[in-house]
Write a protein that holds these residues in place. Structure first.
Motif, PDB file in Angstrom:
ATOM      1  N   LEU A   1       2.973   3.126   6.448  1.00 52.03           N
ATOM      2  CA  LEU A   1       2.608   1.785   6.014  1.00 52.03           C
ATOM      3  C   LEU A   1       1.718   1.977   4.799  1.00 52.03           C
ATOM      4  O   LEU A   1       0.554   2.387   4.942  1.00 52.03           O
ATOM      5  N   GLY A   2       2.278   1.737   3.610  1.00 56.21           N
ATOM      6  CA  GLY A   2       1.523   2.094   2.417  1.00 56.21           C
ATOM      7  C   GLY A   2       1.645   1.072   1.310  1.00 56.21           C
ATOM      8  O   GLY A   2       2.344   0.055   1.432  1.00 56.21           O
ATOM      9  N   PHE A   3       0.964   1.377   0.213  1.00 57.57           N
ATOM     10  CA  PHE A   3       0.939   0.464  -0.937  1.00 57.57           C
ATOM     11  C   PHE A   3       2.078   0.778  -1.890  1.00 57.57           C
ATOM     12  O   PHE A   3       2.433   1.939  -2.089  1.00 57.57           O
ATOM     13  N   GLU A   4       2.615  -0.269  -2.495  1.00 60.51           N
ATOM     14  CA  GLU A   4       3.812  -0.088  -3.336  1.00 60.51           C
ATOM     15  C   GLU A   4       3.573   0.889  -4.490  1.00 60.51           C
ATOM     16  O   GLU A   4       4.478   1.612  -4.877  1.00 60.51           O
TER      17      GLU A   4
ATOM     18  N   ARG B   1      11.715   4.904   5.805  1.00 61.26           N
ATOM     19  CA  ARG B   1      10.517   5.072   6.646  1.00 61.26           C
ATOM     20  C   ARG B   1       9.243   4.565   5.959  1.00 61.26           C
ATOM     21  O   ARG B   1       8.145   4.796   6.415  1.00 61.26           O
ATOM     22  N   PHE B   2       9.442   3.866   4.831  1.00 64.38           N
ATOM     23  CA  PHE B   2       8.302   3.323   4.100  1.00 64.38           C
ATOM     24  C   PHE B   2       8.225   1.813   4.329  1.00 64.38           C
ATOM     25  O   PHE B   2       9.192   1.096   4.089  1.00 64.38           O
ATOM     26  N   ILE B   3       7.087   1.342   4.798  1.00 66.40           N
ATOM     27  CA  ILE B   3       6.885  -0.101   4.961  1.00 66.40           C
ATOM     28  C   ILE B   3       5.828  -0.534   3.958  1.00 66.40           C
ATOM     29  O   ILE B   3       4.708  -0.008   3.951  1.00 66.40           O
ATOM     30  N   ASN B   4       6.199  -1.498   3.122  1.00 67.23           N
ATOM     31  CA  ASN B   4       5.350  -1.906   2.006  1.00 67.23           C
ATOM     32  C   ASN B   4       4.280  -2.901   2.465  1.00 67.23           C
ATOM     33  O   ASN B   4       4.580  -4.003   2.905  1.00 67.23           O
ATOM     34  N   LEU B   5       3.011  -2.493   2.343  1.00 65.98           N
ATOM     35  CA  LEU B   5       1.906  -3.394   2.682  1.00 65.98           C
ATOM     36  C   LEU B   5       1.587  -4.335   1.528  1.00 65.98           C
ATOM     37  O   LEU B   5       0.806  -5.266   1.685  1.00 65.98           O
ATOM     38  N   GLY B   6       2.175  -4.049   0.354  1.00 65.29           N
ATOM     39  CA  GLY B   6       1.888  -4.841  -0.843  1.00 65.29           C
ATOM     40  C   GLY B   6       1.160  -3.983  -1.860  1.00 65.29           C
ATOM     41  O   GLY B   6       1.104  -2.760  -1.726  1.00 65.29           O
ATOM     42  N   SER B   7       0.596  -4.645  -2.864  1.00 68.27           N
ATOM     43  CA  SER B   7      -0.125  -3.905  -3.899  1.00 68.27           C
ATOM     44  C   SER B   7      -1.530  -3.564  -3.437  1.00 68.27           C
ATOM     45  O   SER B   7      -2.209  -4.395  -2.835  1.00 68.27           O
TER      46      SER B   7
ATOM     47  N   ALA C   1      -3.372  -8.518   3.665  1.00 75.92           N
ATOM     48  CA  ALA C   1      -3.743  -9.246   4.891  1.00 75.92           C
ATOM     49  C   ALA C   1      -2.543 -10.047   5.403  1.00 75.92           C
ATOM     50  O   ALA C   1      -2.233 -10.030   6.596  1.00 75.92           O
ATOM     51  N   GLN C   2      -1.845 -10.709   4.494  1.00 79.40           N
ATOM     52  CA  GLN C   2      -0.722 -11.557   4.907  1.00 79.40           C
ATOM     53  C   GLN C   2       0.423 -10.721   5.498  1.00 79.40           C
ATOM     54  O   GLN C   2       1.066 -11.125   6.460  1.00 79.40           O
TER      55      GLN C   2
ATOM     56  N   GLN D   1       7.905   9.182  15.116  1.00 78.09           N
ATOM     57  CA  GLN D   1       6.951   9.466  16.194  1.00 78.09           C
ATOM     58  C   GLN D   1       5.503   9.148  15.813  1.00 78.09           C
ATOM     59  O   GLN D   1       4.647   8.991  16.667  1.00 78.09           O
ATOM     60  N   LEU D   2       5.231   9.111  14.503  1.00 80.14           N
ATOM     61  CA  LEU D   2       3.854   8.868  14.065  1.00 80.14           C
ATOM     62  C   LEU D   2       3.847   7.830  12.942  1.00 80.14           C
ATOM     63  O   LEU D   2       4.688   7.875  12.042  1.00 80.14           O
ATOM     64  N   ILE D   3       2.876   6.915  13.004  1.00 79.99           N
ATOM     65  CA  ILE D   3       2.706   5.945  11.918  1.00 79.99           C
ATOM     66  C   ILE D   3       1.458   6.342  11.130  1.00 79.99           C
ATOM     67  O   ILE D   3       0.380   6.492  11.712  1.00 79.99           O
ATOM     68  N   ILE D   4       1.620   6.552   9.817  1.00 79.13           N
ATOM     69  CA  ILE D   4       0.448   6.756   8.962  1.00 79.13           C
ATOM     70  C   ILE D   4       0.185   5.440   8.228  1.00 79.13           C
ATOM     71  O   ILE D   4       1.111   4.829   7.695  1.00 79.13           O
ATOM     72  N   ILE D   5      -1.075   5.018   8.235  1.00 82.21           N
ATOM     73  CA  ILE D   5      -1.424   3.749   7.582  1.00 82.21           C
ATOM     74  C   ILE D   5      -2.465   4.015   6.499  1.00 82.21           C
ATOM     75  O   ILE D   5      -3.460   4.708   6.741  1.00 82.21           O
ATOM     76  N   GLU D   6      -2.225   3.468   5.315  1.00 86.56           N
ATOM     77  CA  GLU D   6      -3.214   3.589   4.238  1.00 86.56           C
ATOM     78  C   GLU D   6      -4.287   2.509   4.406  1.00 86.56           C
ATOM     79  O   GLU D   6      -3.967   1.327   4.587  1.00 86.56           O
ATOM     80  N   GLY D   7      -5.544   2.928   4.325  1.00 85.37           N
ATOM     81  CA  GLY D   7      -6.653   1.985   4.481  1.00 85.37           C
ATOM     82  C   GLY D   7      -7.139   1.448   3.145  1.00 85.37           C
ATOM     83  O   GLY D   7      -6.670   1.856   2.074  1.00 85.37           O
TER      84      GLY D   7
END
Ligand code: AMP
Ligand code: MG
Length: 346
Positions: A270-273, A285-291, A299-300, A315-321
């Motif tokens: 789950l990362g930024f474009e 395997r890339f989910i776009n959180l937006g810019s 947030a939306q 098996q694992l989700i990496i999320i960018e903070g």
């Protein structure tokens, strides 16, 4: 029943929905934050149906939604000067205030507390349903307890279809994160749950405001907390998730790539474009959180993205903070909880 009010509210259907509320049924409706699952706040039996449908622990109180500030006198009492100022400035809006409750509010709503949470949504459908029902509506977020909150009807239907009497579709919610929850303690507004209304916004009006503890760290089951919702598992996908952040973008990308390479299994990101091309992850395997520059957009998108990550193989989700600042405080509060505080900062 499903009602599509994305373009405009249908008055005949509005009557039907409000009759359901008056008759003690539960209804899903949109607000500007997330969707709610609501019942007449004065009707103990009706509110019980919400807890059943969500599988919500009975010690987690609900927010009472109003259409008009005059409704407050039936719900809360002994409002102080600071509390009144907060009501004047932040209602309607993504803001919930904890006040001393009247006897008209049944204990099931407040989970046995002496206080009650009140919010006046800034959303034409939510306000219409409350106003025409003629009663305040107790409503938590529309999701199975512990899961991310519902921000689109497509997401909600998968979980709650058949468990409620009506679903009103108002399209994707604008903010995507739940309201800022505030309790005034010794005349100081304390944020129990961060949201779009930030600590700075409140300081600008009252002069002081504090972030409660428990926003970035887990609460011990045995600890006494101001906001019972903080104790419970929340916003969690079914797979393990790792949250990662660095002020230095290159360091962050380097560490994410290192984890992807060393991990023995498939990773979902789950990362930024802006980072899509720099991280070794396949398109699927890339989910776009937006810019990364647009916290409102992140947030939306957040809850739908978390749900999507569950549907993909891996098996694992990496999320960018993001940086814990402004709306970033609310985003990081939800992300930390969704990954069970599996967090690394470089
Ligand atoms: P939800 O409606 O699902 O977004 O959750 C409502 C949130 O408000 C939860 O975190 C609750 O713990 C919190 N809340 C509701 N009523 C009270 C109260 N009387 N005192 C403190 N927190 C409350
Ligand atoms: Mg919730």
């Amino acid at each position: 029943m499903y009602y599509n009010w994305k373009e405009t509210t249908n008055t005949e259907e509005l009557k039907i929905v409000c009759n359901l509320i008056k008759n003690g049924e539960i209804v899903i409706f949109p607000t500007e934050t997330v969707y709610g699952i609501g019942a007449n706040a004065f009707d103990e039996k009706a509110v019980g149906k919400i807890f059943m449908a969500k599988g919500r622990p009975s010690d987690n109180p609900l927010i009472v939604h109003i259409a008009d500030k005059r409704m407050i006198t039936d719900i809360a009492k002994e409002i102080t000067e600071v509390e009144q100022k907060l009501i004047d400035h932040f209602m309607p809006g993504p803001f919930t205030l904890i006040l001393k409750k009247t006897d008209k509010i049944p204990n099931i709503v407040s989970a046995g507390l002496e206080t009650v949470a009140i919010r006046m949504p800034n959303h034409v459908i939510a306000r219409g349903i409350i106003a025409f029902s003629g009663v305040p509506i107790a409503a938590p977020s529309a999701n199975i307890s512990g899961k991310p909150s519902g921000t689109t009807v497509e997401d909600i239907r998968k979980e709650l279809e058949g468990k409620v009497s009506a679903i009103v579709d108002g399209g994707e919610t604008e903010i995507g994160l739940e309201s800022t929850v505030v309790k005034v303690i010794d005349e100081i507004p304390c944020i129990l749950r961060p949201g779009k209304i930030s600590v700075e916004d409140i300081r600008n009006v009252i002069g002081v405001a504090e972030l409660g503890n428990g926003i970035f760290k887990p609460i011990d089951e045995s600890e006494e907390v101001e906001s019972p919702g903080l104790k419970h598992k929340h916003y969690a996908p079914n797979k393990p998730a790792q949250l990662m952040y660095s002020e230095n973008e290159n360091d962050l990308i380097f560490e994410i790539n290192r984890l992807i390479k060393s991990y023995k299994g498939d990773v979902i990101l789950l990362g930024f474009e802006e980072h899509r091309e720099k991280i070794i992850i396949s398109e699927q395997r890339f989910i776009n959180l937006g810019s990364k520059e647009n916290l409102e957009q992140i947030a939306q998108n957040l809850y739908s993205a978390l749900r999507k990550s569950d549907e993909l193989a891996g098996q694992l989700i990496i999320i960018e903070g993001v940086k814990k600042e402004g709306l970033g405080i609310a985003i990081m509060n939800r992300l930390l909880r969704s990954c069970g505080y599996q967090y690394e900062e470089f």
